[in-house]
Design a protein around this motif. Structure first.
Motif, PDB file in Angstrom:
ATOM      1  N   UNK A  40       0.828  -1.212   0.000  1.00 27.15           N
ATOM      2  CA  UNK A  40       0.000   0.000   0.000  1.00 27.15           C
ATOM      3  C   UNK A  40       0.856   1.253   0.000  1.00 27.15           C
ATOM      4  N   UNK A  41       1.933   1.242   0.787  1.00 27.86           N
ATOM      5  CA  UNK A  41       2.788   2.441   0.846  1.00 27.86           C
ATOM      6  C   UNK A  41       3.380   2.738  -0.527  1.00 27.86           C
ATOM      7  N   UNK A  42       3.827   1.683  -1.220  1.00 31.18           N
ATOM      8  CA  UNK A  42       4.374   1.875  -2.562  1.00 31.18           C
ATOM      9  C   UNK A  42       3.293   2.376  -3.518  1.00 31.18           C
ATOM     10  N   UNK A  43       2.104   1.766  -3.423  1.00 34.91           N
ATOM     11  CA  UNK A  43       0.992   2.159  -4.296  1.00 34.91           C
ATOM     12  C   UNK A  43       0.606   3.623  -4.065  1.00 34.91           C
ATOM     13  N   UNK A  45       2.483   6.006  -2.817  1.00 39.40           N
ATOM     14  CA  UNK A  45       3.548   6.894  -3.300  1.00 39.40           C
ATOM     15  C   UNK A  45       3.413   7.072  -4.811  1.00 39.40           C
ATOM     16  N   UNK A  46       3.073   5.997  -5.515  1.00 40.38           N
ATOM     17  CA  UNK A  46       2.879   6.086  -6.963  1.00 40.38           C
ATOM     18  C   UNK A  46       1.685   6.981  -7.275  1.00 40.38           C
ATOM     19  N   UNK A  47       0.626   6.831  -6.486  1.00 36.53           N
ATOM     20  CA  UNK A  47      -0.581   7.624  -6.734  1.00 36.53           C
ATOM     21  C   UNK A  47      -0.287   9.117  -6.591  1.00 36.53           C
ATOM     22  N   UNK A  48       0.494   9.471  -5.575  1.00 35.71           N
ATOM     23  CA  UNK A  48       0.792  10.895  -5.356  1.00 35.71           C
ATOM     24  C   UNK A  48       1.629  11.456  -6.495  1.00 35.71           C
ATOM     25  N   UNK A  49       2.552  10.635  -7.009  1.00 31.94           N
ATOM     26  CA  UNK A  49       3.345  11.063  -8.166  1.00 31.94           C
ATOM     27  C   UNK A  49       2.430  11.232  -9.376  1.00 31.94           C
ATOM     28  N   UNK A  50       1.466  10.305  -9.490  1.00 31.18           N
ATOM     29  CA  UNK A  50       0.555  10.319 -10.624  1.00 31.18           C
ATOM     30  C   UNK A  50      -0.339  11.555 -10.566  1.00 31.18           C
ATOM     31  N   UNK A  53       3.239  16.335  -9.419  1.00 25.86           N
ATOM     32  CA  UNK A  53       4.192  16.821  -8.437  1.00 25.86           C
ATOM     33  C   UNK A  53       4.297  18.318  -8.643  1.00 25.86           C
ATOM     34  N   UNK A  62      11.667  19.988  -8.051  1.00 24.07           N
ATOM     35  CA  UNK A  62      10.493  19.409  -7.399  1.00 24.07           C
ATOM     36  C   UNK A  62      10.388  19.992  -5.994  1.00 24.07           C
ATOM     37  N   UNK A  63       9.171  20.220  -5.557  1.00 17.15           N
ATOM     38  CA  UNK A  63       8.966  20.917  -4.291  1.00 17.15           C
ATOM     39  C   UNK A  63       7.589  20.568  -3.766  1.00 17.15           C
ATOM     40  N   UNK A  64       7.391  20.627  -2.450  1.00 21.20           N
ATOM     41  CA  UNK A  64       6.029  20.432  -1.967  1.00 21.20           C
ATOM     42  C   UNK A  64       5.388  21.754  -1.546  1.00 21.20           C
ATOM     43  N   UNK A  87      16.268  18.160 -11.594  1.00 17.54           N
ATOM     44  CA  UNK A  87      16.254  18.272 -10.135  1.00 17.54           C
ATOM     45  C   UNK A  87      17.331  17.423  -9.458  1.00 17.54           C
TER      46      UNK A  87
ATOM     47  N   UNK B   2      14.899  15.047  -1.398  1.00 15.11           N
ATOM     48  CA  UNK B   2      13.908  15.772  -2.181  1.00 15.11           C
ATOM     49  C   UNK B   2      12.739  16.103  -1.273  1.00 15.11           C
ATOM     50  N   UNK B   3      11.834  16.902  -1.793  1.00 14.37           N
ATOM     51  CA  UNK B   3      10.700  17.284  -0.961  1.00 14.37           C
ATOM     52  C   UNK B   3       9.470  16.467  -1.339  1.00 14.37           C
ATOM     53  N   UNK B   5       6.335  14.111  -2.135  1.00 16.84           N
ATOM     54  CA  UNK B   5       6.020  12.805  -2.707  1.00 16.84           C
ATOM     55  C   UNK B   5       7.170  12.161  -3.473  1.00 16.84           C
ATOM     56  N   UNK B   9       8.407   8.355  -2.710  1.00 16.12           N
ATOM     57  CA  UNK B   9       8.487   7.288  -3.711  1.00 16.12           C
ATOM     58  C   UNK B   9       9.899   6.701  -3.751  1.00 16.12           C
ATOM     59  N   UNK B  12      10.264   4.360  -0.825  1.00 18.59           N
ATOM     60  CA  UNK B  12       9.553   3.091  -0.993  1.00 18.59           C
ATOM     61  C   UNK B  12      10.259   2.193  -2.014  1.00 18.59           C
ATOM     62  N   UNK B  29      12.327   9.463 -10.978  1.00 21.28           N
ATOM     63  CA  UNK B  29      12.290  10.539 -11.964  1.00 21.28           C
ATOM     64  C   UNK B  29      11.780  10.041 -13.315  1.00 21.28           C
ATOM     65  N   UNK B  32       8.138  10.170 -12.954  1.00 21.92           N
ATOM     66  CA  UNK B  32       7.671  11.564 -13.029  1.00 21.92           C
ATOM     67  C   UNK B  32       7.440  11.981 -14.473  1.00 21.92           C
ATOM     68  N   UNK B  39       1.746   4.620 -15.020  1.00 23.87           N
ATOM     69  CA  UNK B  39       1.774   4.457 -13.569  1.00 23.87           C
ATOM     70  C   UNK B  39       0.576   3.628 -13.122  1.00 23.87           C
ATOM     71  N   UNK B  43       0.436   0.362 -10.747  1.00 21.14           N
ATOM     72  CA  UNK B  43      -0.366   0.398  -9.526  1.00 21.14           C
ATOM     73  C   UNK B  43      -1.369  -0.757  -9.524  1.00 21.14           C
ATOM     74  N   UNK B  46       0.239  -4.018  -8.807  1.00 21.89           N
ATOM     75  CA  UNK B  46       0.516  -4.132  -7.372  1.00 21.89           C
ATOM     76  C   UNK B  46      -0.752  -4.483  -6.612  1.00 21.89           C
TER      77      UNK B  46
END
Lengths: 206, 206
Positions: A40-43, A45-50, A53, A62-64, A87, B2-3, B5, B9, B12, B29, B32, B39, B43, B46
């Motif tokens: 789930x953690x990997x999934x 993390x992928x979702x947030x990238x998807x 960013x 890249x920045x939050x 980056x 990095x900052x 998400x 990733x 993970x 990257x 990204x 992605x 997902x 997984x």
């Protein structure tokens, strides 16, 4: 070779850079044996990238936040900008702990064969940063730190041409030469040639 | 480093076997820069693994049916069972195209230090397959193909003891010796010792 979802996962993992069929199989069987929250953690993390960013509105890394930590840090020297391609190059320069200025991420290097011209890179944004005296501070030096390969060199040459006429601005380029800890015998001709032409004088007798 | 998400990733990905911090960064990257459906495919793969993978009820390898393709294949020789530790070992033996029988996946090897005893492996199921004359066919040979390391050897020894008294059953073990294409000079002592003690007679003069 395997049946169903295991093979699907191996196929998907095998598309990642640097992951061959053997590693993909190894990772898939590892994931078969871990607890579901690990997957789930990997999934997630992928979702947030998807979901996309965020990039720093100033330097483009890249920045939050709207501004990345480096651009937001008042202690960083605002008169020097180090121009990099990606980056991850920001992180590489940061690791040296030698650079106290700020960055500008181009998002790649000029590569006409791949359709990457000046408009595909963040060059206009760089020139605007210099012209606009961000935070009321004049930029006095731009260090071009693109990769020492064909595309990076072409990008550096283009940038120099674009900034040649800006008054009071120094444009510099990272030194090329022998890597530290390397072996002269194994240096390629191009690197050794650069090391020769860029040699530093250590003493000069009368 | 990095900052947000991106770093999550990278963290993970870095937990996966064989993926170091540099590879994790490279993969992150890459992800990204790919299109969202790419992605999504990863997902979803997984998620399907997380939902649980089916195992063949006969041999225990990963399968998308109740019986895997090999166990369901009527052309495979039902009198010979090749015992392996993991599903990937099934694929390794299949690649040789030398084996026409069926498999039995133990799910590991004996390892008392990690708490893996006979009850944690599918040994009872193996003995049941032999005793029950699956499909009315007698099993005449069990080939033990566990790994040639301490745990695999211990497992082989244990299996031989368990099957010693089954009438009409031959139990064999994969040969140990020099790997093909290898170099005698670089063989370890253990392998070379096995190759010596397992030497084959090529001719014997009167």
């Amino acid at each position: 070779m395997y049946e169903g979802p295991v093979q699907d996962l191996i196929d998907e993992l095998g598309k990642l850079p640097g992951v061959g069929p053997k590693s993909a199989q190894r990772i898939a069987f590892h994931l078969l044996s871990v607890e579901p929250p690990e997957i789930d953690r990997l999934k997630n993390a992928l979702q947030r990238i998807r979901d996309g960013v965020q990039f720093c509105t100033v330097c483009g890394t890249v920045s939050d936040q709207e501004k990345c930590r480096i651009c937001a840090d008042a202690r960083r020297d605002r008169t020097v900008i180090c121009v990099v391609e990606e980056p991850k190059d920001v992180q590489a320069v940061e690791r040296t702990r030698e650079f106290k200025g700020r960055y500008h991420v181009l998002g790649g290097a000029l590569n006409p064969l791949s359709g990457i011209g000046p408009d595909q890179l963040r060059i206009r944004e760089l020139l605007a940063r210099i012209a606009n005296q961000e935070d009321g501070v004049d930029v006095s030096e731009v260090i071009i730190a693109t990769d020492p390969n064909t595309e990076g060199e072409a990008t550096a040459t283009y940038l120099v041409r674009m900034m040649r006429d800006i008054p009071g601005l120094t444009v510099s380029r990272l030194a090329s030469g022998l890597p530290m800890g390397g072996d002269l015998e194994f240096a390629d001709e191009l690197t050794l040639g650069r090391a020769l032409s860029g040699r530093r004088e250590l003493s000069r007798n009368a």
